[in-house]
Design an enzyme around this catalytic site. Structure first.
Site, PDB file in Angstrom:
ATOM      1  N   SER A 168       0.991  -1.048   0.125  1.00 15.76           N
ATOM      2  CA  SER A 168      -0.185   0.106   0.006  1.00 15.76           C
ATOM      3  C   SER A 168       0.717   1.168  -0.064  1.00 15.76           C
ATOM      4  O   SER A 168       1.648   1.492  -0.877  1.00 15.76           O
ATOM      5  CB  SER A 168      -1.068   0.103   1.187  1.00 15.76           C
ATOM      6  OG  SER A 168      -1.962   1.118   1.043  1.00 15.76           O
ATOM      7  N   HIS A 194      -2.676  -1.314  -3.487  1.00 14.53           N
ATOM      8  CA  HIS A 194      -3.707  -0.309  -3.235  1.00 14.53           C
ATOM      9  C   HIS A 194      -3.482   0.977  -4.091  1.00 14.53           C
ATOM     10  O   HIS A 194      -2.610   1.646  -3.858  1.00 14.53           O
ATOM     11  CB  HIS A 194      -3.865   0.102  -1.662  1.00 14.53           C
ATOM     12  CG  HIS A 194      -4.171  -0.974  -0.725  1.00 14.53           C
ATOM     13  ND1 HIS A 194      -4.036  -0.818   0.693  1.00 14.53           N
ATOM     14  CD2 HIS A 194      -4.633  -2.270  -1.024  1.00 14.53           C
ATOM     15  CE1 HIS A 194      -4.248  -1.933   1.218  1.00 14.53           C
ATOM     16  NE2 HIS A 194      -4.809  -2.954   0.180  1.00 14.53           N
ATOM     17  N   ASP A 290      -4.386  -4.914   5.895  1.00 12.54           N
ATOM     18  CA  ASP A 290      -4.636  -6.048   4.538  1.00 12.54           C
ATOM     19  C   ASP A 290      -3.625  -6.962   4.313  1.00 12.54           C
ATOM     20  O   ASP A 290      -2.433  -6.467   4.326  1.00 12.54           O
ATOM     21  CB  ASP A 290      -5.058  -4.998   3.647  1.00 12.54           C
ATOM     22  CG  ASP A 290      -5.690  -5.730   2.285  1.00 12.54           C
ATOM     23  OD1 ASP A 290      -6.134  -6.708   2.501  1.00 12.54           O
ATOM     24  OD2 ASP A 290      -5.713  -5.281   1.257  1.00 12.54           O
TER      25      ASP A 290
END
Length: 351
Positions: A168, A194, A290
């Protein structure tokens, strides 16, 4: 202590909108709004903000030039406000290479729900940026980096193993660095970073130019091939399924998982289920958690798990969560991560 934020944008509408969102959060303090780089320079010196939101397309001095000067004179956490054009996407990745922490597309607010979702996202990115580790500035490499001698992988490894990577905040540059250290001949690599729609194709094209591997945005139902890297499209989950003896992609528009679409957990869970012990997975820099659940399943299925170490992470969130779960076999700083993964894959030919 509140986070001091400076908004830099030539659009009065965007300045006022971002200012309104920032002032609504008690953890943030709006210290100024600048319409151009000259005003921004004065405000940076006067207010010493913790985070700057910076428009790429500005008159007089554009955002990239201002960012370059800022990171040399007074390194500051910067979140880029990017347009959803091909040129805007290119400029965004150049900004990340120059040292920007993160980016977000310009707001398209067609409904109150859009406003609320955008506000939540921009505030989350600002707060994350305030705690990010600012990396030493480095210009985007103009040529493919030739990695030093790497161990040769057996044809069995290349044709049976699957490499999965999740990231991310800070991940675009970390993924580039990692892939540049891989040789041209690798098992298929699947990546969830992401990223909003409109940017992942440009990201894949950038990686394709700057690494020895074939990098593309994943399409639904395509067979995974050795020497190829598949990037999850923005706003779609990427899964891997097994059809006959082949690994194939599956793209879905399902609900957000762990707060994201694409989600690292969705990718890792699917890889664990279809590749099991033939999985080599790495979780890189990023905020949130995540990927931790997916790493747990990969570990449970007998795969090999790696996490980027704290010192080289822009945000040590996702790796920390997976490490806390006790499902990471090796914690490795980014400069050594490719070698560790390759040495593991090379060792499989002796098994």
């Amino acid at each position: 202590m509140t986070i001091k934020v400076l908004v830099v944008d030539d659009s009065a509408l965007i300045r006022n909108l971002l200012g309104q969102m920032i002032e609504a959060d008690s953890e943030l303090s709006l210290v100024g709004m600048a319409a151009d780089a000259y005003m921004a320079k004065d405000m940076v010196n006067q207010h010493r903000p913790d985070v700057i939101t910076l428009d790429i397309e500005m008159p007089k001095v554009d955002g990239l030039t201002f960012l370059d000067r800022l990171m040399k004179a007074r390194p500051t956490a910067v979140v880029m406000i990017s347009s959803l054009t091909e040129e805007g996407a290119d400029a965004t990745f150049n900004a990340l290479a120059l040292g920007a922490v993160d980016f977000i597309p310009k707001p398209k607010l067609d409904s109150p729900q859009d406003f609320n979702e955008y506000q939540d996202l921009i505030l989350e990115k600002i707060k994350s940026a305030a705690h990010a580790k600012l990396k030493t500035q480095r210009a985007a490499p103009a040529v493919v980096v030739q990695p030093s001698h790497k161990p040769a992988l057996s044809s069995r490894v290349i044709n049976t193993q699957l490499v999965a990577i999740g990231a991310s905040t800070g991940g675009t540059e970390a993924i580039l660095s990692l892939l540049q250290q891989f040789p041209a001949v690798m098992p298929p690599i699947v990546i969830t970073q992401h990223m909003p729609p409109g940017f992942t194709r440009t990201f894949a094209e950038r990686l394709n130019k700057l690494t020895r591997l074939n990098v593309k945005q994943a399409e639904d139902g395509e067979r995974l091939l050795p020497c190829y890297v598949y990037i999850a499209p923005g706003d779609q989950h990427l899964e891997v399924i097994k059809v006959g003896g082949s690994f194939k992609t599956r793209l879905t528009q399902g609900d957000k998982v762990s707060g994201h679409r694409p989600s690292v957990d969705v990718l890792f869970n699917s890889v664990a289920e279809c590749a099991g012990a033939n999985t080599t997975a790495a979780i890189l820099t990023g905020m949130g958690k995540d990927g931790a659940d997916g790493m747990a399943l990969i570990d449970e299925q007998g795969g090999k798990t790696f996490a980027q170490g704290e010192q080289s992470c822009v945000v040590f969130g996702m790796p920390r969560e997976a490490i806390k779960r006790g499902v990471i076999h090796h914690v490795v700083e980014l400069p050594q991560l490719a070698d560790k993964m390759l040495n593991y894959l090379a060792s499989l030919k002796r098994d």
